[in-house]
Write a protein that holds these residues in place. Structure first.
Motif, PDB file in Angstrom:
ATOM      1  N   ALA A   4       0.855  -1.207   0.000  1.00  0.00           N
ATOM      2  CA  ALA A   4       0.000   0.000   0.000  1.00  0.00           C
ATOM      3  C   ALA A   4       0.882   1.246   0.000  1.00  0.00           C
ATOM      4  O   ALA A   4       1.986   1.222   0.563  1.00  0.00           O
ATOM      5  N   PRO A   5       0.431   2.330  -0.623  1.00  0.00           N
ATOM      6  CA  PRO A   5       1.252   3.547  -0.604  1.00  0.00           C
ATOM      7  C   PRO A   5       1.378   4.084   0.814  1.00  0.00           C
ATOM      8  O   PRO A   5       0.499   3.860   1.655  1.00  0.00           O
ATOM      9  N   PRO A   6       2.481   4.792   1.112  1.00  0.00           N
ATOM     10  CA  PRO A   6       2.657   5.297   2.480  1.00  0.00           C
ATOM     11  C   PRO A   6       1.622   6.368   2.811  1.00  0.00           C
ATOM     12  O   PRO A   6       1.177   7.084   1.922  1.00  0.00           O
ATOM     13  N   VAL A   7       1.282   6.452   4.093  1.00  0.00           N
ATOM     14  CA  VAL A   7       0.388   7.524   4.540  1.00  0.00           C
ATOM     15  C   VAL A   7       1.253   8.735   4.894  1.00  0.00           C
ATOM     16  O   VAL A   7       2.432   8.593   5.239  1.00  0.00           O
ATOM     17  N   PHE A   8       0.634   9.921   4.838  1.00  0.00           N
ATOM     18  CA  PHE A   8       1.347  11.130   5.252  1.00  0.00           C
ATOM     19  C   PHE A   8       0.684  11.643   6.531  1.00  0.00           C
ATOM     20  O   PHE A   8      -0.542  11.826   6.577  1.00  0.00           O
ATOM     21  N   ILE A   9       1.466  11.837   7.563  1.00  0.00           N
ATOM     22  CA  ILE A   9       0.935  12.346   8.833  1.00  0.00           C
ATOM     23  C   ILE A   9       1.593  13.706   9.078  1.00  0.00           C
ATOM     24  O   ILE A   9       2.780  13.791   9.403  1.00  0.00           O
ATOM     25  N   GLY A  10       0.820  14.757   8.860  1.00  0.00           N
ATOM     26  CA  GLY A  10       1.346  16.123   8.923  1.00  0.00           C
ATOM     27  C   GLY A  10       1.488  16.636  10.357  1.00  0.00           C
ATOM     28  O   GLY A  10       1.118  15.959  11.325  1.00  0.00           O
ATOM     29  N   ALA A  11       2.007  17.850  10.468  1.00  0.00           N
ATOM     30  CA  ALA A  11       2.347  18.415  11.779  1.00  0.00           C
ATOM     31  C   ALA A  11       1.132  18.471  12.717  1.00  0.00           C
ATOM     32  O   ALA A  11       1.239  18.150  13.907  1.00  0.00           O
ATOM     33  N   GLU A  12      -0.020  18.862  12.163  1.00  0.00           N
ATOM     34  CA  GLU A  12      -1.207  18.991  13.031  1.00  0.00           C
ATOM     35  C   GLU A  12      -1.624  17.649  13.611  1.00  0.00           C
ATOM     36  O   GLU A  12      -1.977  17.539  14.788  1.00  0.00           O
ATOM     37  N   HIS A  92      15.009  24.759  11.951  1.00  0.00           N
ATOM     38  CA  HIS A  92      15.100  23.304  11.844  1.00  0.00           C
ATOM     39  C   HIS A  92      13.816  22.770  11.200  1.00  0.00           C
ATOM     40  O   HIS A  92      12.711  23.141  11.635  1.00  0.00           O
ATOM     41  N   GLN A  93      13.959  21.915  10.189  1.00  0.00           N
ATOM     42  CA  GLN A  93      12.788  21.279   9.567  1.00  0.00           C
ATOM     43  C   GLN A  93      13.105  19.797   9.416  1.00  0.00           C
ATOM     44  O   GLN A  93      14.240  19.445   9.079  1.00  0.00           O
ATOM     45  N   ALA A  94      12.107  18.960   9.658  1.00  0.00           N
ATOM     46  CA  ALA A  94      12.407  17.530   9.664  1.00  0.00           C
ATOM     47  C   ALA A  94      11.237  16.701   9.152  1.00  0.00           C
ATOM     48  O   ALA A  94      10.068  17.096   9.257  1.00  0.00           O
ATOM     49  N   THR A  95      11.599  15.530   8.620  1.00  0.00           N
ATOM     50  CA  THR A  95      10.620  14.543   8.148  1.00  0.00           C
ATOM     51  C   THR A  95      11.113  13.187   8.629  1.00  0.00           C
ATOM     52  O   THR A  95      12.319  12.916   8.595  1.00  0.00           O
ATOM     53  N   VAL A  96      10.174  12.341   9.082  1.00  0.00           N
ATOM     54  CA  VAL A  96      10.570  10.988   9.495  1.00  0.00           C
ATOM     55  C   VAL A  96       9.903   9.973   8.551  1.00  0.00           C
ATOM     56  O   VAL A  96       8.681  10.039   8.328  1.00  0.00           O
ATOM     57  N   LEU A  97      10.697   9.067   8.015  1.00  0.00           N
ATOM     58  CA  LEU A  97      10.176   7.975   7.179  1.00  0.00           C
ATOM     59  C   LEU A  97      10.104   6.719   8.051  1.00  0.00           C
ATOM     60  O   LEU A  97      11.100   6.349   8.677  1.00  0.00           O
ATOM     61  N   LEU A  98       8.914   6.114   8.095  1.00  0.00           N
ATOM     62  CA  LEU A  98       8.721   4.893   8.912  1.00  0.00           C
ATOM     63  C   LEU A  98       8.522   3.707   7.973  1.00  0.00           C
ATOM     64  O   LEU A  98       7.615   3.732   7.118  1.00  0.00           O
ATOM     65  N   PHE A  99       9.366   2.688   8.140  1.00  0.00           N
ATOM     66  CA  PHE A  99       9.327   1.521   7.255  1.00  0.00           C
ATOM     67  C   PHE A  99       8.730   0.320   7.979  1.00  0.00           C
ATOM     68  O   PHE A  99       8.797   0.231   9.210  1.00  0.00           O
ATOM     69  N   LEU A 106       7.868   1.259   2.715  1.00  0.00           N
ATOM     70  CA  LEU A 106       7.644   2.544   3.401  1.00  0.00           C
ATOM     71  C   LEU A 106       6.173   2.614   3.817  1.00  0.00           C
ATOM     72  O   LEU A 106       5.264   2.517   2.994  1.00  0.00           O
ATOM     73  N   LYS A 107       5.960   2.763   5.143  1.00  0.00           N
ATOM     74  CA  LYS A 107       4.569   2.779   5.633  1.00  0.00           C
ATOM     75  C   LYS A 107       4.050   4.191   5.828  1.00  0.00           C
ATOM     76  O   LYS A 107       2.872   4.473   5.647  1.00  0.00           O
ATOM     77  N   ALA A 108       4.920   5.100   6.276  1.00  0.00           N
ATOM     78  CA  ALA A 108       4.428   6.445   6.604  1.00  0.00           C
ATOM     79  C   ALA A 108       5.529   7.484   6.458  1.00  0.00           C
ATOM     80  O   ALA A 108       6.710   7.197   6.677  1.00  0.00           O
ATOM     81  N   VAL A 109       5.090   8.674   6.101  1.00  0.00           N
ATOM     82  CA  VAL A 109       5.956   9.854   6.083  1.00  0.00           C
ATOM     83  C   VAL A 109       5.354  10.806   7.118  1.00  0.00           C
ATOM     84  O   VAL A 109       4.180  11.185   7.011  1.00  0.00           O
ATOM     85  N   LEU A 110       6.129  11.112   8.155  1.00  0.00           N
ATOM     86  CA  LEU A 110       5.584  11.938   9.244  1.00  0.00           C
ATOM     87  C   LEU A 110       6.313  13.277   9.310  1.00  0.00           C
ATOM     88  O   LEU A 110       7.544  13.322   9.122  1.00  0.00           O
ATOM     89  N   ASP A 111       5.577  14.323   9.617  1.00  0.00           N
ATOM     90  CA  ASP A 111       6.247  15.582   9.949  1.00  0.00           C
ATOM     91  C   ASP A 111       7.210  15.276  11.108  1.00  0.00           C
ATOM     92  O   ASP A 111       6.832  14.602  12.078  1.00  0.00           O
ATOM     93  N   GLY A 112       8.437  15.795  11.012  1.00  0.00           N
ATOM     94  CA  GLY A 112       9.417  15.481  12.050  1.00  0.00           C
ATOM     95  C   GLY A 112       9.719  16.652  12.960  1.00  0.00           C
ATOM     96  O   GLY A 112      10.508  16.517  13.900  1.00  0.00           O
ATOM     97  N   SER A 113       9.114  17.795  12.687  1.00  0.00           N
ATOM     98  CA  SER A 113       9.475  18.972  13.480  1.00  0.00           C
ATOM     99  C   SER A 113       8.890  18.900  14.890  1.00  0.00           C
ATOM    100  O   SER A 113       9.585  19.180  15.878  1.00  0.00           O
ATOM    101  N   VAL A 114       7.623  18.498  14.964  1.00  0.00           N
ATOM    102  CA  VAL A 114       6.981  18.364  16.282  1.00  0.00           C
ATOM    103  C   VAL A 114       7.669  17.237  17.057  1.00  0.00           C
ATOM    104  O   VAL A 114       7.978  17.363  18.254  1.00  0.00           O
ATOM    105  N   ILE A 115       7.959  16.147  16.352  1.00  0.00           N
ATOM    106  CA  ILE A 115       8.648  15.009  16.992  1.00  0.00           C
ATOM    107  C   ILE A 115      10.006  15.469  17.540  1.00  0.00           C
ATOM    108  O   ILE A 115      10.360  15.173  18.689  1.00  0.00           O
ATOM    109  N   THR A 116      10.751  16.239  16.741  1.00  0.00           N
ATOM    110  CA  THR A 116      12.077  16.695  17.189  1.00  0.00           C
ATOM    111  C   THR A 116      11.967  17.590  18.422  1.00  0.00           C
ATOM    112  O   THR A 116      12.722  17.447  19.389  1.00  0.00           O
ATOM    113  N   ALA A 117      11.005  18.501  18.390  1.00  0.00           N
ATOM    114  CA  ALA A 117      10.840  19.419  19.528  1.00  0.00           C
ATOM    115  C   ALA A 117      10.502  18.640  20.797  1.00  0.00           C
ATOM    116  O   ALA A 117      11.089  18.882  21.865  1.00  0.00           O
TER     117      ALA A 117
END
Ligand SMILES: NC(=O)C1=CN([C@@H]2O[C@H](COP(=O)(O)OP(=O)(O)OC[C@H]3O[C@@H](n4cnc5c(N)ncnc54)[C@H](O)[C@@H]3O)[C@@H](O)[C@H]2O)C=CC1
Ligand SMILES: O=C([O-])C1=[NH+]CCC1
Length: 314
Positions: A4-12, A92-99, A106-117
């Motif tokens: 299945a294509p990866p999901v995108f989980i944005g900052a919000e 600082h801007q970040a993205t996390v790829l989850l496999f 690749l299962k998900a692409v997540l905003d990484g900025s909130v995670i980093t903070a």
């Protein structure tokens, strides 16, 4: 049939699932302990690769990790810019790829900025819980950017400081910080004024030369040194580095990336994970520095936490 294509989980959405950084504490404590257990801990994490973007004063960090205990595989891509040309863009801007660790999809692409903070502040909170002096009353934050807010939030949730102080290079930002957070904050005109008598200090600046000096520090205080993640950048002076008991997140990373550690020649006493596991003592009666550089496995467990909560429809 393909995966299945990866999901995108944005900052919000990330913020919704990770509304409090303290939600990460159990997973981060376990990850720190596993990281510091070598092969037995099941964490595969090289020191990050950092690519300088010379022309624009920026850096791209690539941070892969696999945690067997969590069966989670991620890589974070993080850019950080020393000289921001456009102040509407975060430094600082970040993205996390989850496999999927079973097959590499690749299962998900997540905003990484909130995670980093949030994961950075949560790790500083773990260090503080273990290393701060008993009856700590005064918290001092140097810097008033993204990490200052996330540190304030978790520190005031977990600990009961009688006084919180802030200093920033530009005072307006410190005033804005004090007016935005939920609680009284004393804005200080100099870093020295902010630090004098503080029991816990957090340095979260983009400084490249020392902003915190050993002769300002109250004996027995605990310092979370979060900025200065390049081998030629400093936040702390030699005196503070050499006269404190030094804890790091990763020895290998500290000896590769931390200007405060490399240039001062200070001796590393322990990794934070060793203290979490109980194989090294915390020494809260001494003046302690936790030099945080940020570890990929922290992003791995945070991304898994968010993805699992998102998948469960929470
Ligand atoms: N250890 C870790 O896991 C992580 C560390 N960091 C580091 O934490 C620090 C803060 O990050 P953010 O809050 O996201 O950055 P930010 O850009 O949001 O805030 C930086 C603050 O530093 C101040 N500043 C800039 N240059 C300065 C200088 N030369 N001297 C004193 N103050 C200065 C700015 O006024 C601002 O208030 C950075 O050094 C960053 O690389 C960031 C993410 C993770
Ligand atoms: O761990 C992290 O994401 C970072 N540490 C320093 C800059 C970004």
């Amino acid at each position: 049939m393909g995966s299945a294509p990866p999901v995108f989980i944005g900052a919000e959405e990330v913020e919704k699932h990770l509304h409090r950084a303290s939600l990460l504490l159990p997973a981060l404590e376990a990850a720190l302990g596993n990281f510091s257990s070598g092969a037995a801990g099941g964490v595969a994490q090289p020191v990050r690769t950092v690519v300088p973007v010379h022309r624009h004063g920026g850096f791209l960090g690539v941070m892969p990790a696999y945690s067997a205990a969590d069966d989670a595989l991620t890589t974070k891509l993080v850019t950080f810019y020393e000289h921001k040309k456009d102040s509407s863009v975060p430094s600082h801007q970040a993205t996390v790829l989850l496999f999927d660790p079973r097959n590499g999809s690749l299962k998900a692409v997540l905003d990484g900025s909130v995670i980093t903070a949030k994961r950075t502040a949560a790790v500083s909170a773990i260090a503080t819980k273990l290393l701060m002096p008993p009856f700590a009353e005064v918290l001092c934050i140097l810097g008033a950017g993204v990490q200052a807010y996330s540190h304030y939030d978790i520190f005031t949730e977990l600990f009961t400081f009688k006084e919180v102080r802030i200093w920033n290079r530009t005072k307006e930002k410190a005033v804005k910080f004090a007016n935005s957070v939920n609680g009284p904050v004393q804005v200080c005109s100099s870093a020295q004024e902010a630090v004098t008598g503080a029991d816990v200090v957090v340095t979260v600046t983009m400084a490249t030369t020392p902003i915190l000096f050993g002769d300002w520090i109250k004996p027995g205080a605990h310092i979370n040194a979060v900025g200065a993640s390049r081998p030629d950048w400093r936040e702390l002076d030699d005196e503070l580095m050499k006269n404190s008991v030094l804890f790091v997140d990763s020895r290998d990373a500290a000896l590769t990336e931390s200007g405060d550690v490399i240039l001062s020649g200070a001796e590393i006493f322990a990794e934070l994970g060793e203290v979490v596991k109980g194989t090294k003592p915390a020494l809260p009666e001494k003046t302690t520095v936790f030099k945080s550089l940020g570890m990929a496995v922290e992003d791995t467990v945070a991304a898994k936490f968010v993805y699992d909560s998102w998948s469960a429809g929470n």
